[in-house]
Design a protein around this motif. Structure first.
Motif, PDB file in Angstrom:
ATOM      1  N   MET A 224     -38.327  55.125  65.009  1.00  0.00           N
ATOM      2  CA  MET A 224     -38.668  56.542  64.875  1.00  0.00           C
ATOM      3  C   MET A 224     -37.750  57.426  65.736  1.00  0.00           C
ATOM      4  O   MET A 224     -37.289  58.485  65.314  1.00  0.00           O
ATOM      5  CB  MET A 224     -40.139  56.721  65.282  1.00  0.00           C
ATOM      6  CG  MET A 224     -40.657  58.121  65.025  1.00  0.00           C
ATOM      7  SD  MET A 224     -40.602  58.530  63.256  1.00  0.00           S
ATOM      8  CE  MET A 224     -41.116  60.198  63.258  1.00  0.00           C
ATOM      9  N   LYS A 225     -37.494  56.940  66.991  1.00  0.00           N
ATOM     10  CA  LYS A 225     -36.632  57.707  67.903  1.00  0.00           C
ATOM     11  C   LYS A 225     -35.219  57.858  67.341  1.00  0.00           C
ATOM     12  O   LYS A 225     -34.593  58.905  67.461  1.00  0.00           O
ATOM     13  CB  LYS A 225     -36.586  56.979  69.249  1.00  0.00           C
ATOM     14  CG  LYS A 225     -36.049  57.833  70.368  1.00  0.00           C
ATOM     15  CD  LYS A 225     -36.141  57.116  71.686  1.00  0.00           C
ATOM     16  CE  LYS A 225     -35.431  57.929  72.738  1.00  0.00           C
ATOM     17  NZ  LYS A 225     -35.312  57.198  73.990  1.00  0.00           N
ATOM     18  N   ALA A 226     -34.757  56.764  66.696  1.00  0.00           N
ATOM     19  CA  ALA A 226     -33.407  56.800  66.104  1.00  0.00           C
ATOM     20  C   ALA A 226     -33.325  57.844  64.998  1.00  0.00           C
ATOM     21  O   ALA A 226     -32.325  58.560  64.860  1.00  0.00           O
ATOM     22  CB  ALA A 226     -33.049  55.423  65.564  1.00  0.00           C
ATOM     23  N   VAL A 227     -34.408  57.953  64.227  1.00  0.00           N
ATOM     24  CA  VAL A 227     -34.427  58.929  63.120  1.00  0.00           C
ATOM     25  C   VAL A 227     -34.389  60.351  63.685  1.00  0.00           C
ATOM     26  O   VAL A 227     -33.654  61.222  63.194  1.00  0.00           O
ATOM     27  CB  VAL A 227     -35.687  58.721  62.242  1.00  0.00           C
ATOM     28  CG1 VAL A 227     -35.786  59.825  61.189  1.00  0.00           C
ATOM     29  CG2 VAL A 227     -35.656  57.355  61.576  1.00  0.00           C
ATOM     30  N   ILE A 228     -35.173  60.574  64.757  1.00  0.00           N
ATOM     31  CA  ILE A 228     -35.210  61.919  65.372  1.00  0.00           C
ATOM     32  C   ILE A 228     -33.821  62.284  65.909  1.00  0.00           C
ATOM     33  O   ILE A 228     -33.326  63.397  65.715  1.00  0.00           O
ATOM     34  CB  ILE A 228     -36.271  61.969  66.494  1.00  0.00           C
ATOM     35  CG1 ILE A 228     -37.661  61.865  65.861  1.00  0.00           C
ATOM     36  CG2 ILE A 228     -36.147  63.256  67.303  1.00  0.00           C
ATOM     37  CD1 ILE A 228     -38.792  61.729  66.837  1.00  0.00           C
ATOM     38  N   ASN A 229     -33.184  61.317  66.599  1.00  0.00           N
ATOM     39  CA  ASN A 229     -31.832  61.574  67.125  1.00  0.00           C
ATOM     40  C   ASN A 229     -30.847  61.876  66.005  1.00  0.00           C
ATOM     41  O   ASN A 229     -29.976  62.736  66.133  1.00  0.00           O
ATOM     42  CB  ASN A 229     -31.345  60.359  67.927  1.00  0.00           C
ATOM     43  CG  ASN A 229     -31.974  60.318  69.298  1.00  0.00           C
ATOM     44  OD1 ASN A 229     -32.491  61.325  69.765  1.00  0.00           O
ATOM     45  ND2 ASN A 229     -31.958  59.162  69.919  1.00  0.00           N
ATOM     46  N   TYR A 230     -31.017  61.144  64.904  1.00  0.00           N
ATOM     47  CA  TYR A 230     -30.132  61.346  63.741  1.00  0.00           C
ATOM     48  C   TYR A 230     -30.289  62.769  63.193  1.00  0.00           C
ATOM     49  O   TYR A 230     -29.319  63.477  62.935  1.00  0.00           O
ATOM     50  CB  TYR A 230     -30.476  60.296  62.671  1.00  0.00           C
ATOM     51  CG  TYR A 230     -29.604  60.352  61.457  1.00  0.00           C
ATOM     52  CD1 TYR A 230     -28.241  60.085  61.534  1.00  0.00           C
ATOM     53  CD2 TYR A 230     -30.138  60.686  60.213  1.00  0.00           C
ATOM     54  CE1 TYR A 230     -27.437  60.138  60.415  1.00  0.00           C
ATOM     55  CE2 TYR A 230     -29.337  60.756  59.090  1.00  0.00           C
ATOM     56  CZ  TYR A 230     -27.983  60.477  59.196  1.00  0.00           C
ATOM     57  OH  TYR A 230     -27.191  60.547  58.086  1.00  0.00           O
ATOM     58  N   ILE A 231     -31.543  63.194  63.070  1.00  0.00           N
ATOM     59  CA  ILE A 231     -31.800  64.549  62.558  1.00  0.00           C
ATOM     60  C   ILE A 231     -31.266  65.597  63.542  1.00  0.00           C
ATOM     61  O   ILE A 231     -30.679  66.614  63.142  1.00  0.00           O
ATOM     62  CB  ILE A 231     -33.318  64.740  62.308  1.00  0.00           C
ATOM     63  CG1 ILE A 231     -33.744  63.850  61.145  1.00  0.00           C
ATOM     64  CG2 ILE A 231     -33.649  66.199  62.000  1.00  0.00           C
ATOM     65  CD1 ILE A 231     -35.222  63.746  60.920  1.00  0.00           C
ATOM     66  N   LYS A 232     -31.419  65.323  64.840  1.00  0.00           N
ATOM     67  CA  LYS A 232     -30.907  66.261  65.855  1.00  0.00           C
ATOM     68  C   LYS A 232     -29.392  66.406  65.741  1.00  0.00           C
ATOM     69  O   LYS A 232     -28.834  67.492  65.858  1.00  0.00           O
ATOM     70  CB  LYS A 232     -31.244  65.734  67.256  1.00  0.00           C
ATOM     71  CG  LYS A 232     -32.593  66.163  67.774  1.00  0.00           C
ATOM     72  CD  LYS A 232     -32.715  65.694  69.216  1.00  0.00           C
ATOM     73  CE  LYS A 232     -34.088  65.992  69.761  1.00  0.00           C
ATOM     74  NZ  LYS A 232     -34.303  65.318  71.045  1.00  0.00           N
ATOM     75  N   GLU A 233     -28.712  65.270  65.523  1.00  0.00           N
ATOM     76  CA  GLU A 233     -27.253  65.307  65.402  1.00  0.00           C
ATOM     77  C   GLU A 233     -26.817  66.108  64.186  1.00  0.00           C
ATOM     78  O   GLU A 233     -25.855  66.873  64.228  1.00  0.00           O
ATOM     79  CB  GLU A 233     -26.693  63.879  65.333  1.00  0.00           C
ATOM     80  CG  GLU A 233     -26.567  63.237  66.703  1.00  0.00           C
ATOM     81  CD  GLU A 233     -26.074  61.803  66.642  1.00  0.00           C
ATOM     82  OE1 GLU A 233     -25.377  61.451  65.668  1.00  0.00           O
ATOM     83  OE2 GLU A 233     -26.380  61.035  67.559  1.00  0.00           O
ATOM     84  N   ILE A 234     -27.561  65.919  63.088  1.00  0.00           N
ATOM     85  CA  ILE A 234     -27.228  66.679  61.871  1.00  0.00           C
ATOM     86  C   ILE A 234     -27.423  68.174  62.130  1.00  0.00           C
ATOM     87  O   ILE A 234     -26.578  69.014  61.793  1.00  0.00           O
ATOM     88  CB  ILE A 234     -28.109  66.217  60.680  1.00  0.00           C
ATOM     89  CG1 ILE A 234     -27.711  64.809  60.258  1.00  0.00           C
ATOM     90  CG2 ILE A 234     -27.977  67.186  59.509  1.00  0.00           C
ATOM     91  CD1 ILE A 234     -28.544  64.219  59.162  1.00  0.00           C
TER      92      ILE A 234
END
Ligand code: SF4
Ligand code: SF4
Length: 159
Positions: A1-11
């Motif tokens: 879940m944390k990886a997904v949040i970081n991914y969205i933040k980067e986008i």
């Protein structure tokens, strides 16, 4: 879940960065009064470079074809990559005294990094930066220049 949040933040961060750049581009695109680019080479005749522009090392001469170079060799010693060669010759003064004078101040622009050490450390203030930047040539040899002009001499008041 944390990886997904970081991914969205980067986008999100990438989109904000892109928007920032495009916003500036767009502003200049629709505001002709703010145009900062120039049409080159169409503007060659009127183009004036800013004062601190470093196009090439030059040796200014006055209207009497006189310069400030004593041939001391300090610029040659201080140049970090051997872009300067000083050739001197001996001359006799009217009083019969032998003096050293500059024969050739050779500048290899093909090696110059425009660090300005030669200009800053010249004790006679004999060097400067010129604004000419059109130095496209077919051979490296063409970028070797003699900075003291033919028939030139040192100004009388330079020690
Ligand atoms: S340009 Fe300046 S530092 Fe270089 S030889 Fe001439 S007087 Fe000396
Ligand atoms: S600007 Fe720097 S690299 Fe170029 S000739 Fe002068 S000292 Fe050498």
């Amino acid at each position: 879940m944390k990886a997904v949040i970081n991914y969205i933040k980067e986008i999100f961060s990438a989109v904000v960065t892109l928007w920032t750049g495009m916003r500036i581009t767009g502003r200049y695109f629709v505001s002709p009064g703010e145009i900062v680019t120039q049409k080159y080479p169409e503007n060659r005749d009127t183009l004036v470079m800013f004062e601190r522009f470093k196009g090439e090392v030059i040796m200014p001469h006055d209207e009497n074809n006189q310069h400030h170079c004593t041939g001391c060799g300090i610029c040659q010693i201080n140049c970090p990559n051997g872009s300067i060669e000083i050739v001197i010759r001996k001359e006799m003064t009217a009083e019969g005294k032998e003096v050293r004078v500059i024969d050739k101040h050779i500048y290899h622009m093909d090696m110059c990094t425009f660090c300005a050490l030669c200009v800053k450390t010249c004790p006679s203030n004999a060097l400067a930066f010129g604004h000419d930047f059109e130095n496209a040539v077919f051979t490296r040899e063409s970028l070797t220049k003699i900075l003291n002009k033919p028939g030139s001499s040192i100004k009388k008041d330079v020690k």
